[in-house]
Scaffold this motif. Structure first.
Motif, mmCIF file in Angstrom:
data_model
loop_
_atom_site.group_PDB
_atom_site.id
_atom_site.type_symbol
_atom_site.label_atom_id
_atom_site.label_comp_id
_atom_site.label_asym_id
_atom_site.label_seq_id
_atom_site.Cartn_x
_atom_site.Cartn_y
_atom_site.Cartn_z
ATOM 1 N N ARG A 59 0.828 -1.191 0.000
ATOM 2 C CA ARG A 59 0.000 0.000 0.000
ATOM 3 C C ARG A 59 0.872 1.255 0.000
ATOM 4 O O ARG A 59 0.557 2.240 -0.627
ATOM 5 N N ASN A 96 -7.663 17.191 -4.575
ATOM 6 C CA ASN A 96 -8.376 17.348 -3.301
ATOM 7 C C ASN A 96 -9.174 16.113 -2.918
ATOM 8 O O ASN A 96 -10.354 16.158 -2.685
ATOM 9 N N LYS A 97 -8.506 14.987 -2.934
ATOM 10 C CA LYS A 97 -9.203 13.773 -2.513
ATOM 11 C C LYS A 97 -8.413 13.139 -1.383
ATOM 12 O O LYS A 97 -7.188 13.096 -1.422
ATOM 13 N N PRO A 98 -9.132 12.606 -0.364
ATOM 14 C CA PRO A 98 -8.387 11.898 0.671
ATOM 15 C C PRO A 98 -7.952 10.546 0.143
ATOM 16 O O PRO A 98 -8.632 9.947 -0.670
ATOM 17 N N LYS A 99 -6.832 10.098 0.590
ATOM 18 C CA LYS A 99 -6.376 8.770 0.179
ATOM 19 C C LYS A 99 -6.164 7.918 1.416
ATOM 20 O O LYS A 99 -6.204 8.377 2.535
ATOM 21 N N THR A 100 -5.907 6.667 1.165
ATOM 22 C CA THR A 100 -5.671 5.794 2.293
ATOM 23 C C THR A 100 -4.353 6.146 2.947
ATOM 24 O O THR A 100 -3.422 6.591 2.304
ATOM 25 N N ALA A 101 -4.329 5.922 4.243
ATOM 26 C CA ALA A 101 -3.127 6.271 4.985
ATOM 27 C C ALA A 101 -2.099 5.166 4.829
ATOM 28 O O ALA A 101 -2.433 4.024 4.589
ATOM 29 N N LYS A 102 -0.889 5.529 4.958
ATOM 30 C CA LYS A 102 0.137 4.509 5.129
ATOM 31 C C LYS A 102 0.453 4.496 6.598
ATOM 32 O O LYS A 102 1.050 5.451 7.109
ATOM 33 N N PRO A 103 0.063 3.488 7.281
ATOM 34 C CA PRO A 103 0.248 3.491 8.733
ATOM 35 C C PRO A 103 1.714 3.612 9.125
ATOM 36 O O PRO A 103 2.024 4.168 10.146
ATOM 37 N N LYS A 124 0.572 6.429 -6.611
ATOM 38 C CA LYS A 124 -0.605 7.296 -6.764
ATOM 39 C C LYS A 124 -0.193 8.751 -6.687
ATOM 40 O O LYS A 124 -0.624 9.583 -7.467
ATOM 41 N N THR A 125 0.649 9.055 -5.700
ATOM 42 C CA THR A 125 1.059 10.435 -5.527
ATOM 43 C C THR A 125 1.787 10.915 -6.771
ATOM 44 O O THR A 125 1.590 12.033 -7.236
ATOM 45 N N ALA A 127 2.667 7.154 9.603
ATOM 46 C CA ALA A 127 1.970 7.691 10.767
ATOM 47 C C ALA A 127 2.654 7.208 12.035
ATOM 48 O O ALA A 127 2.834 7.945 12.992
ATOM 49 N N ASP A 175 0.634 3.885 -2.831
ATOM 50 C CA ASP A 175 0.365 5.291 -2.548
ATOM 51 C C ASP A 175 1.404 6.190 -3.175
ATOM 52 O O ASP A 175 1.110 7.257 -3.676
ATOM 53 N N ASN A 176 2.657 5.726 -3.114
ATOM 54 C CA ASN A 176 3.701 6.523 -3.744
ATOM 55 C C ASN A 176 3.414 6.671 -5.221
ATOM 56 O O ASN A 176 3.545 7.743 -5.790
#
Lengths: 134, 214, 484, 499
Positions: free
Chosen positions: B178, B196-203, B185-186, B206, B182-183
């Motif tokens: 993920r 301006n869309k939220p995406k899934t977090a990378k825990p 995706k970014t 965090a 995400d990378n």
């Protein structure tokens, strides 16, 4: 009185056990300990059910062909077999959550997690994701 | 009579273990004791004629459960931090509920009473029919698979659900992927105008911030 | 010609159709701006048709849906409703014409949105007027509030927003918290919400509870601007003048006093109120509002603010008439809806015309401007006289009847209040006119001529005059209200 | 032939279809396909529920014997007018929530997890259906756990955007498990004195059972367990965080249907299982449930007033609304119970719409919806915000919306019992609820959007289902005949002794 007490002995102890488990769930701040409390609570309920099914002088409900044999009630056994599995499923899911909480908050103590939420929810970016990735 | 003595002894042992579990702060010890608790209950189940349950409790309750706990402990702090602030409320709730339950069990048929409703209704038919109609001597198996087969289906679904949950929450592979996803995706996002869309977090990330802050 | 059923449909839907079409007609400003007056004429014809039928003793009905037992979505025109329908639709024609002139002359933005919501507000007012029961009345009362919010905040400035907030919080707040429970209370204790001649609460509720229920209605209807819930009205003065006309004359406040009159006449029943004295307190509260707001009006230098307080005072005349609850007082109150509407819309049109043509908003700046804008000031003069109640203008009828009603019911003090308030009216309404004509100029301004903002006030001034001579039509309708 | 087989097996179909589709969804690698599967699953359930409703409309009570084992030996599903109404409401809103989920999930959940996400979704829905239909006290526990564990997963998925979702999920898991265990303890006592697990059988055997305190405590624990699940004050504590931090799609679904099932089960406990011992039920209802319901109404409303986070605000509001439903049911009169059922349906419509709209805001904003972030959103997202406004008006109970019908019938039911204190409290709380709604609407519609704010895009995949729900609020506010009639039948079915 003694007789009644003897007849209810199992139940009384079972209730003490249940409440010990419940006490742990409510009073302990450590998430793992809560789960263990929950499993003690549930296991005690299992003993309660199995005690309900006990027949004095009976044996396990496995038919031996002898019409005079007394069997204990198989129904609670069936129910508890189900309940045990459900209990473990709950434990597994709970532990998975605890691991993720530990990752996200760096703690498995409820007080610390709540404190972390309060102190960081404002300062932290609402989505830790995209900013960190860039 | 022997069985009664065993029963009393085992239950007393359970109380002892439970009290120790409450009082111990070292989680490894607690987990081992909780395994012991399950095993002792299994012994009680045998004593109460519930051999199938005893077997399951020993395997699942004492075995799988303990393994799960121990596996989880590899990643989390080994000691419980002392915190006593909710003891009073918890005590009140437990003593209240316990008192009610004690009152109630006094009105239950005493242990092993053959005239108890549980032995008079429903169950006799299982015992009577099981052998002749289904030719399986173990009545528990019969009831589990036939009369209450739907419970068993439900139980399977519960296990499936839990498995699904653990997989979704933990599966290491998914999570590292993920991060990559995400990378990617970014990277793709920078090309696209919509941001301006939220995406899934990378825990993982965090976690790092949380840890460094702590 | 038209069947009654069709007439009602037309009257209710024409404004809505105008509202829906307005954005599409906006491709040509002339089309868009013509839609309002044309819709107004159509609505007015329908309203006249309906009113004539009512005068013949009919009750035109339009059934839409059954909500629950005793609760229907239904329109049914009472004589009072017919009057209000005439007022709302008739004045809409002029108000629509006038707002075209005002908006263009003032180069306001968002004229399309303005025109659309204006029409929605008129639709809601028509539906309130013709509502068949309290529930329908309540619903369209709320729709009226919501549809006027974009109008009040039209300028989108911080001041306008704050005014809009106050406007909405008072009107929505009072209606949801007080009016709705009152409606439900009536339904629960009588099983119906329909309007019936002579009312039907007598014997259905404890007379000791009647004042409380009446209070829920009186304060729940924030649009009647009874003190202390009048603050929204002066605040809403930030809106463009056509909106003020809509608020004060055509729709909003009239819907408020209309609701109170309807409740008193068709739900409580004036006999029930008179016998139990449940409305005594309301007589005194409205008398207080009349005097207090007149006093405040005197202190205001801003034309629109002064007119706003004048409206609060005049509305309380109507509430007073309802509260006295005698046949003649209620008729007076009903006529006052018509007369005040014609008079006050004239005054607001004039205030707006002065603003559009000379950009003046203060009374102290009006000195000597009368000769620059003679038609406007003359119209203002006539409107003011009508509101003061001087023959031969329409307002004299309603005031006269209110006074007679007060005396009949033994409220001699109220007669004094009415007299005193008329004197105050004379002062604060005629001051701008006398300044305009008799004082030397203090400020030289360039006056640009915009006929579209001058013609409507002149027409409404003439209307005020005509209403004195042709009052019979309305008087007959008002009389029908109290004959059960 | 085939048709008849499907018809007779409808009750099983309703539960089994979603549950069995779940594993397939879990292994589907493509998010869109999994969504279609979920849509098909909930859609079939909805059709089945409608068919069941049409069958039970005439007072028919369907008893379905699973595996053909007759009760009380085997497990029985019962569908009567009460459960079929609940099922129609739940499956209908479940279907609409699934419809709206497509876009919300695509934004908030990683594509890789989508298949599993919809699997959990189907499990929740199927589990809740089972909860409503089963007539076996222990089988109910199994369904309780299926839906609870699956809900926990869904709530935990909120961690993708906010880590607090994990804690919310954990708390729900533990509190829910304690509640379920309480319920099981209660069932144990009742089983001990009746020897049966079938609800109808229990009901007929309880009046003659020598229960004593065991009867009272068994009843008490069963009720206490379900109170937790239904989120009734003071055991509602899990709900605000759970709904607040769950992914938007999940909040929508849970808020619309989850607690409804538990409330229905409570009604079954009161009016079916313990129908033979009404004195206990009466004491519990008037002395415990009514005060708790009123307490919940106030606590929920007041917490909502002080909450700045929109999702949590409406989660608190749910606590209050659940209080209204519980209050109606606890009046134990035909009018009260039908008022409860009317609000079960209407509240599902209201909250479903509200959370869908919030989901739309969150999706467009890319941030949590709070009073701060939704400033001026009324003009920036007019389609979504207008639907939100309609649902909000319905929540406030304005005429021509569904919420008005609920309040009307509830107030009338309270009046019938002459409890003026409760009536006054309900009216006061209802007025208070205007406060938080006003706060939100004020910020949305009457304040300017922050300067330099980017243009917000509204997505039809979200606002079309949302508008269906919003129009539903108006439709059932104008033509309330169907729900009122169905709720009356439900009350009759429940009070008619059930069994």
């Amino acid at each position: 009185m003694i007789e009644q007490l003897a007849g209810s002995w199992n139940y009384i102890i079972v209730i003490i056990l249940m409440m010990t488990g419940l006490f742990m769930v409510i009073a302990r701040a450590n998430l793992v300990k809560k789960m263990i409390g929950l499993s003690i609570f549930q296991t005690s309920v299992f003993i309660f059910y199995i005690s309900l099914g006990k027949m004095a002088g009976g044996t396990a409900p496995i038919l031996d062909g002898n019409p005079d044999t007394l069997y204990s009630n198989p129904l609670p056994h069936v129910l508890i077999l189900t309940a045990i599995v459900v209990g473990v499923a709950t434990t597994a899911l709970g532990l998975a959550l605890i691991l993720r909480i530990n990752e996200a908050f760096g703690s498995v103590e409820e007080d610390e997690i709540i404190a972390a939420k309060a102190s960081q929810s404002l300062a932290r970016p609402k989505r830790p994701t995209s900013e960190a990735a860039e | 009579m022997v069985s009664l003595v065993i029963d009393i002894f085992l239950l007393a042992l359970l109380v002892l273990i439970a009290v120790m579990v409450v009082r111990t702060g070292r989680l490894y010890a607690v987990i081992v004791m909780s395994g012991a608790y399950s095993l002792t209950s299994a012994a009680i189940f045998v004593n109460l004629d519930a051999v199938d349950v005893a077997f399951t409790e020993a395997a699942v309750g004492a075995g799988i459960s303990t393994v799960l706990f121990l596996a989880a402990m590899a990643y989390i702090p080994a000691d419980e931090k002392p915190s006593q602030n909710r003891n009073f409320l918890a005590g009140v709730i437990c003593i209240g509920a316990g008192a009610l339950l004690l009152l109630a069990v006094m009105d239950l048929p005493s242990l092993g009473d053959a005239m108890a409703p549980v032995h008079q209704h429903v169950a006799p038919r299982y015992l009577a029919e099981s052998g002749s109609a289904l030719h399986i001597p173990n009545v528990v198996t019969t009831v589990l698979a036939s009369y209450r087969g739907f419970d068993t289906l439900g139980e399977t679904i519960v296990v499936f659900t839990a498995g699904l949950g653990v997989l979704m929450l933990l599966a290491g592979a998914t999570r590292t992927n993920r991060v990559k996803a995400d990378n990617r995706k970014t990277a793709a996002k920078t090309a696209k105008p919509k941001t301006n869309k939220p995406k899934t977090a990378k825990p993982k990330s965090a976690t790092k911030t949380a840890r460094t802050k702590a | 010609m038209m069947s009654l059923h069709t007439a009602m449909l037309v009257g209710l839907l024409a404004p809505l159709v105008v509202a829906i079409l307005t954005p599409f007609l906006a491709v040509r400003h002339v089309w868009r701006d013509a839609a309002g007056p044309i819709g107004g004429v159509i609505t007015f014809i329908a309203a006249v048709h309906v009113a004539l039928a009512v005068l013949d003793g009919e009750t035109p009905r339009l059934f839409v849906a059954q909500i629950a037992e005793g609760l229907a979505l239904e329109f049914a025109v009472t004589p009072l409703g017919a009057i209000f329908g005439l007022v709302a639709s008739g004045l809409w024609i002029l108000a629509a014409l006038y707002s075209v002139g005002y908006m263009r002359g003032n180069h306001e933005k968002h004229q399309t949105r303005f025109a659309a919501f204006y029409a929605v507000a008129v639709h809601a007012a028509m539906a309130v007027a013709w509502s068949g029961n309290l529930l329908v009345l309540f619903v369209f009362y709320e729709i009226l509030t919501f549809s006027t919010y974009p109008l009040v905040t039209h300028k989108e400035s911080a001041l306008a927003r704050n005014a809009g907030r106050l406007y909405m919080s008072i009107l929505v707040g009072t209606s949801v918290v007080l009016l709705l429970p009152a409606v439900v209370w009536v339904w629960l204790s009588t099983g119906t919400l329909d309007f019936r001649p002579g009312g039907y609460l007598a014997g259905q509720i404890d007379p000791a509870m009647a004042p409380i229920l009446l209070a829920l209605f009186a304060f729940g209807v924030g649009k009647a601007a009874l003190m202390p819930i009048h603050r929204w009205l002066p605040a809403a003065m930030v809106a463009p003048t056509p909106v003020s006309a809509l608020l004060h004359a055509v729709a909003v406040v009239k819907a408020g006093v209309f609701t109170i009159l309807t409740v008193v006449v068709y739900v409580f029943g004036i006999d029930f109120l008179a016998e139990t004295g449940a409305a005594d307190w309301l007589v005194w509260l409205s008398a207080f509002t009349i005097l207090a707001s007149s006093m405040v009006a005197i202190t205001k230098d801003d034309i629109k603010a002064r007119l706003a307080y004048s409206t609060i005072s005049q509305l309380s005349y109507i509430v007073l008439g309802a509260a006295i609850a005698s046949s003649i007082a209620v008729q007076g109150a009903t006529l006052h809806i018509v007369m005040h509407a014609a008079g006050k819309i004239t005054l607001f049109f004039c205030a707006g015309a002065i603003y559009v043509q000379a950009h003046l908003t203060k009374i102290s700046e009006l000195d000597g401007q009368g000769r620059e804008m003679p038609w406007v000031f003359a119209a203002f003069f006539i409107g003011a006289l009508s509101i003061i109640g001087i023959p031969p203008l329409g307002g004299s009828w309603s005031k006269f009847m209110l006074m007679v009603g007060a005396v009949d019911s033994g409220y001699l003090v109220i007669l004094g209040v009415l007299g005193l308030s008329s004197l105050l009216n004379v002062y604060y309404l005629l001051e701008p006119v006398s300044r305009g004509f008799f004082r030397p100029k203090v400020k030289t301004v360039e006056v640009t001529s915009h006929p579209l903002v001058v013609i409507p006030p002149v027409l409404t001034a003439i209307l005020s005059l005509l209403l004195f001579f042709y009052v019979d039509f309305f008087a007959a309708l008002a009389k029908l209200m109290v004959i059960s | 032939m085939m048709g008849a087989a499907i018809l007779t097996n409808l009750p099983a179909l309703l539960v089994v279809v979603p549950l069995l589709l779940a594993p397939f969804s879990a292994v589907l690698p493509i998010a869109g396909l999994a969504w279609v599967l979920a849509l098909v699953g909930t859609g079939i359930s909805f059709l089945a529920a409608l068919m069941l409703q049409s069958v039970t409309e005439n007072g028919v009570r369907i008893s379905y014997h699973l595996g053909n084992w007759e009760p009380p030996w085997g497990i029985e599903f019962v569908v009567d007018s009460a459960s079929s109404l609940t099922l129609v409401v739940m499956s209908g809103l479940g279907f609409l929530a699934t419809l709206a989920a497509r876009r919300l999930v695509a934004i908030e959940i990683a594509d890789k997890d989508s298949g599993k996400f919809y699997a959990a979704w189907l499990l929740v829905v199927g589990g809740l259906f089972g909860l409503v239909m089963t007539a076996d006290a222990f089988n109910l526990f199994v369904f309780l756990e299926i839906s609870a564990l699956a809900s926990v997963i869904l709530i935990g998925m909120g961690a993708g955007t906010d880590r607090r979702a994990l804690v919310a999920g954990y708390h729900y898991l533990v509190i829910g498990a304690v509640g379920a265990t309480f319920y099981v303890i209660g069932v144990g006592f009742i089983y001990a004195i009746t020897g049966t697990l079938n609800m109808g059988d229990m009901a007929s055997r309880l009046p003659d059972a020598a229960g004593g305190a065991a009867l009272y405590v068994g009843f008490g624990f069963m009720v206490a367990g379900m109170l937790v699940k239904a989120a009734i004050f003071p055991v509602h504590i899990w709900l605000p965080a759970a709904y607040g931090y769950a992914p938007s799609a999940v909040s929508t679904m849970l808020a619309a249907i989850a607690t409804k099932a538990a409330l229905y089960v409570l009604a079954r406990i009161f009016f079916t299982i313990f129908a033979g011992t009404p004195e206990i039920v009466d004491i519990a209802l008037s002395n415990i449930i009514v005060p708790l319901a009123v307490g919940g109404i106030f606590v929920g409303t007041i917490m909502a007033i002080y909450e700045a986070d929109i999702k949590k605000m409406f989660a608190h509001s749910s606590v209050a609304q659940i209080g209204y439903i519980a209050l109606g049911l606890a009046l134990a009169t035909p009018a009260g119970i039908s008022a409860g059922f009317i609000h079960i349906g209407n509240h599902a419509l209201i909250k479903g719409g509200i959370f869908m709209a919030i989901g739309g805001f969150v999706a467009a904003l890319g941030a949590r919806a709070s009073l701060e972030t939704i400033t001026g959103i009324g003009r920036r997202m007019p389609i979504t915000a207008t639907a939100f406004l309609i649902c909000g008006l319905s929540l406030a109970g304005l005429p021509l919306t569904a919420g008005f019908i609920s309040k009307l019938y509830l107030v009338r039911a309270i009046l019938e019992t002459d409890s003026y204190v409760i009536l006054a409290l309900v009216l006061i709380s209802s007025a208070l609820s205007v406060v938080y709604l006003w706060k939100v609407m004020e910020v949305m519609w009457m304040q300017p959007a922050p300067a330099r704010s980017p243009k917000l895009v509204e997505n039809p995949a979200i606002y079309l289902p949302l508008w269906m729900v919003a129009l539903g609020n108006i439709w059932f506010g104008i033509d309330a005949g169907w729900i009122v009639g169905a709720a009356r039948l439900a009350a009759t079915a429940l009070l008619g002794g059930g069994a």
